[in-house]
Design a protein around this motif. Sequence first.
Motif, mmCIF file in Angstrom:
data_model
loop_
_atom_site.group_PDB
_atom_site.id
_atom_site.type_symbol
_atom_site.label_atom_id
_atom_site.label_comp_id
_atom_site.label_asym_id
_atom_site.label_seq_id
_atom_site.Cartn_x
_atom_site.Cartn_y
_atom_site.Cartn_z
ATOM 1 N N LYS A 293 -71.651 -4.253 31.876
ATOM 2 C CA LYS A 293 -71.162 -4.533 33.229
ATOM 3 C C LYS A 293 -71.927 -3.708 34.267
ATOM 4 O O LYS A 293 -72.288 -4.204 35.340
ATOM 5 C CB LYS A 293 -69.671 -4.226 33.319
ATOM 6 C CG LYS A 293 -68.790 -5.074 32.407
ATOM 7 C CD LYS A 293 -68.799 -6.519 32.814
ATOM 8 C CE LYS A 293 -67.834 -7.330 31.948
ATOM 9 N NZ LYS A 293 -67.772 -8.745 32.331
ATOM 10 N N ALA A 294 -72.173 -2.430 33.952
ATOM 11 C CA ALA A 294 -72.930 -1.589 34.873
ATOM 12 C C ALA A 294 -74.362 -2.092 35.017
ATOM 13 O O ALA A 294 -74.930 -2.096 36.124
ATOM 14 C CB ALA A 294 -72.918 -0.144 34.381
ATOM 15 N N PHE A 295 -74.941 -2.535 33.902
ATOM 16 C CA PHE A 295 -76.291 -3.085 33.937
ATOM 17 C C PHE A 295 -76.354 -4.303 34.849
ATOM 18 O O PHE A 295 -77.272 -4.460 35.654
ATOM 19 C CB PHE A 295 -76.718 -3.439 32.516
ATOM 20 C CG PHE A 295 -78.100 -4.016 32.410
ATOM 21 C CD1 PHE A 295 -79.213 -3.283 32.785
ATOM 22 C CD2 PHE A 295 -78.287 -5.297 31.925
ATOM 23 C CE1 PHE A 295 -80.492 -3.821 32.678
ATOM 24 C CE2 PHE A 295 -79.557 -5.850 31.815
ATOM 25 C CZ PHE A 295 -80.660 -5.100 32.196
ATOM 26 N N TYR A 296 -75.366 -5.188 34.743
ATOM 27 C CA TYR A 296 -75.309 -6.341 35.639
ATOM 28 C C TYR A 296 -75.227 -5.890 37.098
ATOM 29 O O TYR A 296 -75.816 -6.502 37.998
ATOM 30 C CB TYR A 296 -74.106 -7.216 35.306
ATOM 31 C CG TYR A 296 -74.229 -8.038 34.054
ATOM 32 C CD1 TYR A 296 -75.461 -8.439 33.564
ATOM 33 C CD2 TYR A 296 -73.090 -8.422 33.347
ATOM 34 C CE1 TYR A 296 -75.564 -9.194 32.408
ATOM 35 C CE2 TYR A 296 -73.187 -9.183 32.187
ATOM 36 C CZ TYR A 296 -74.427 -9.566 31.723
ATOM 37 O OH TYR A 296 -74.523 -10.322 30.589
ATOM 38 N N ARG A 384 -64.284 -3.397 43.686
ATOM 39 C CA ARG A 384 -65.505 -3.619 42.917
ATOM 40 C C ARG A 384 -66.744 -3.019 43.567
ATOM 41 O O ARG A 384 -67.505 -2.314 42.918
ATOM 42 C CB ARG A 384 -65.699 -5.131 42.729
ATOM 43 C CG ARG A 384 -66.721 -5.516 41.673
ATOM 44 C CD ARG A 384 -66.574 -6.990 41.345
ATOM 45 N NE ARG A 384 -67.496 -7.457 40.322
ATOM 46 C CZ ARG A 384 -67.312 -7.311 39.014
ATOM 47 N NH1 ARG A 384 -66.259 -6.653 38.562
ATOM 48 N NH2 ARG A 384 -68.187 -7.795 38.139
ATOM 49 N N HIS A 385 -66.929 -3.272 44.835
ATOM 50 C CA HIS A 385 -68.167 -2.873 45.490
ATOM 51 C C HIS A 385 -68.052 -1.527 46.206
ATOM 52 O O HIS A 385 -69.003 -0.750 46.218
ATOM 53 C CB HIS A 385 -68.583 -3.942 46.507
ATOM 54 C CG HIS A 385 -68.730 -5.303 45.927
ATOM 55 N ND1 HIS A 385 -67.659 -6.121 45.686
ATOM 56 C CD2 HIS A 385 -69.831 -5.992 45.535
ATOM 57 C CE1 HIS A 385 -68.090 -7.269 45.167
ATOM 58 N NE2 HIS A 385 -69.394 -7.213 45.067
ATOM 59 N N THR A 427 -52.126 -4.494 30.896
ATOM 60 C CA THR A 427 -53.363 -4.262 30.148
ATOM 61 C C THR A 427 -54.511 -5.048 30.740
ATOM 62 O O THR A 427 -55.627 -4.534 30.908
ATOM 63 C CB THR A 427 -53.181 -4.639 28.674
ATOM 64 O OG1 THR A 427 -52.152 -3.828 28.097
ATOM 65 C CG2 THR A 427 -54.470 -4.440 27.887
ATOM 66 N N TYR A 428 -54.237 -6.301 31.079
ATOM 67 C CA TYR A 428 -55.284 -7.127 31.676
ATOM 68 C C TYR A 428 -55.743 -6.531 33.011
ATOM 69 O O TYR A 428 -56.949 -6.446 33.286
ATOM 70 C CB TYR A 428 -54.771 -8.550 31.902
ATOM 71 C CG TYR A 428 -55.782 -9.446 32.571
ATOM 72 C CD1 TYR A 428 -56.763 -10.080 31.837
ATOM 73 C CD2 TYR A 428 -55.761 -9.639 33.959
ATOM 74 C CE1 TYR A 428 -57.710 -10.898 32.445
ATOM 75 C CE2 TYR A 428 -56.703 -10.441 34.575
ATOM 76 C CZ TYR A 428 -57.671 -11.072 33.820
ATOM 77 O OH TYR A 428 -58.604 -11.859 34.433
ATOM 78 N N THR A 429 -54.799 -6.109 33.829
ATOM 79 C CA THR A 429 -55.152 -5.538 35.130
ATOM 80 C C THR A 429 -55.966 -4.261 34.960
ATOM 81 O O THR A 429 -56.933 -4.022 35.700
ATOM 82 C CB THR A 429 -53.885 -5.262 35.950
ATOM 83 O OG1 THR A 429 -53.173 -6.495 36.148
ATOM 84 C CG2 THR A 429 -54.216 -4.662 37.303
ATOM 85 N N ALA A 430 -55.598 -3.426 33.982
ATOM 86 C CA ALA A 430 -56.350 -2.197 33.733
ATOM 87 C C ALA A 430 -57.784 -2.515 33.309
ATOM 88 O O ALA A 430 -58.742 -1.874 33.779
ATOM 89 C CB ALA A 430 -55.650 -1.373 32.664
ATOM 90 N N ASP A 435 -63.632 -3.075 34.492
ATOM 91 C CA ASP A 435 -64.744 -3.990 34.721
ATOM 92 C C ASP A 435 -65.337 -3.743 36.109
ATOM 93 O O ASP A 435 -66.568 -3.594 36.284
ATOM 94 C CB ASP A 435 -64.212 -5.426 34.583
ATOM 95 C CG ASP A 435 -65.286 -6.492 34.731
ATOM 96 O OD1 ASP A 435 -66.365 -6.220 35.274
ATOM 97 O OD2 ASP A 435 -65.020 -7.640 34.309
ATOM 98 N N ASP A 436 -64.473 -3.671 37.111
ATOM 99 C CA ASP A 436 -64.928 -3.446 38.485
ATOM 100 C C ASP A 436 -65.587 -2.083 38.663
ATOM 101 O O ASP A 436 -66.607 -1.956 39.345
ATOM 102 C CB ASP A 436 -63.746 -3.562 39.447
ATOM 103 C CG ASP A 436 -63.265 -4.999 39.605
ATOM 104 O OD1 ASP A 436 -64.009 -5.914 39.237
ATOM 105 O OD2 ASP A 436 -62.128 -5.186 40.094
#
Length: 497
Positions: A293-296, A384-385, A427-430, A435-436
């Motif tokens: 994810k960081a690479f992306y 995210r940003h 769990t999904y939210t975490a 991911d973000d």
Amino acid sequence: MNRDLAHGTVVRLLPSTWRGEEGRALYGGSPIRMLFLRPAAVDLLGDGELVVDSPQSARLARLLLDRGLAEIAWAPPRLTDSDVTVVIPVKDRADALARLLRALPGLRVIVVDDGSADPVATKEVAARAGADLLRHEESRGPATARNTGLRAVRTELVAFVDSDVVPHEGWLDPLLVQLGDPAVGVVAPRIRALEHGAARGRVERYEAVRSSLDLGGAAATVVPGGKVPYVPSACLVGRTLVLGAGFDETMLVGEDVDLIWRTVQRGWLVRYVPEAQVAHEHRVAAAGWLGRKAFYGTSAAPLAMRHHDAVAPVVAGPLTLAVGLAMLVQRPWAFGVGAGVGAVVVAGTARKMRQSARPWAVAGRLVPYGLAASAQQCAAAMNRHWWPVMIPAAVMSRRVRRAWVAAALVEGLVDWSRTRPELDPLTYTALRRLDDLAYGAGLWWGALQHSTTAPLRPALVRPERPGRLRRGPERPAEGRDLRWPGTWRRGTGTHRR
């Protein structure tokens, strides 16, 4: 470019296209617009499907396809499997390569070995499948490997397929149907998670519904800032002549997004076709997942330097600015300003809808879409940003802290309710927030490496004025359309990556 559809081509509205006012009004496409049809065009479209059998139907079909409101349901067969060469870049994945080649029976295949440590294993696998083999003695990266294969292609179409992909049976046929439109240069399937049959961990269950490669179940025209802003090179099919020299070999990541956007800029249509499906072996170990994810995220800086506002985290139109102000200030006057801006936008939109029988009703119907899109953009940007900036801001301001926490929770829970993963909501939210964080960290690192703030800056836009459509091949006179300033637009082509 020949954009004429073959006689007998069947075009149908996408399920995502909303139709109202007895079929006169169409709402959807990429970017989202409201299109008003003339009575003759309404009759031709009927229940949402038309056959190209006259100059009038051909112009209407071209209009609907170019606006991203429709897709080809059937076209006279012209392209077949024999017109396709599959290019597979690979490095040290002989077992995965063998698995992929078994799923490509009867297709012409070129394997490009990008400096494998064990070239003999790759050579033997390719030979058993009857594939041609090209080799780089040293690894030069996936973009260069794909371009090496592209230069060896002699067919009209080329399919790039990564070695960790397994196509589903019949995957190619729906893509060939969409290439029946001569204006389409590239098509791409939906990329689902590869099923292993064993118990899946939390990250694997998250990736099954939120992978950067899976762009959802709705067909779309691919445009920067659209509902589907890019398609990944893990699997895509294009016209060999359209792709030209191929990928930018100086880019180590984001080269697929760059290729698609350059194709769109040159006037070609790119279509996402979820009816065609392939499986992908996602990274599911926590460290590898976050690292990917960081690479992306590092792709945002070079993409922003090439494509500017297409990578902006937020497209700040009037509604987005008003929603962001209300979220951060949390004062009655801020909500009043937001309501006033919304009223002005609705009034302006109603005035522009001269073709509508109920302009105020239609404009009011669009408000929830605009508000939801604006809130989503703001929440995504904060989490995210801009999260490195949000940390000190949240420490200093209770209102900012409250808005940030609310955005993190609400966006995650809304997304959970939409995707319905095999995970509980928290769990999904975490995982969504992890991911973000990983993507944002990569984004900031890439910005520092390239000494640019381009991928961090919002794009400031003003509402568009609806212009009259000019007669001609590009803008036929079957209707009038307008872009509504509050409608959905993704802030960046790689925000899911």
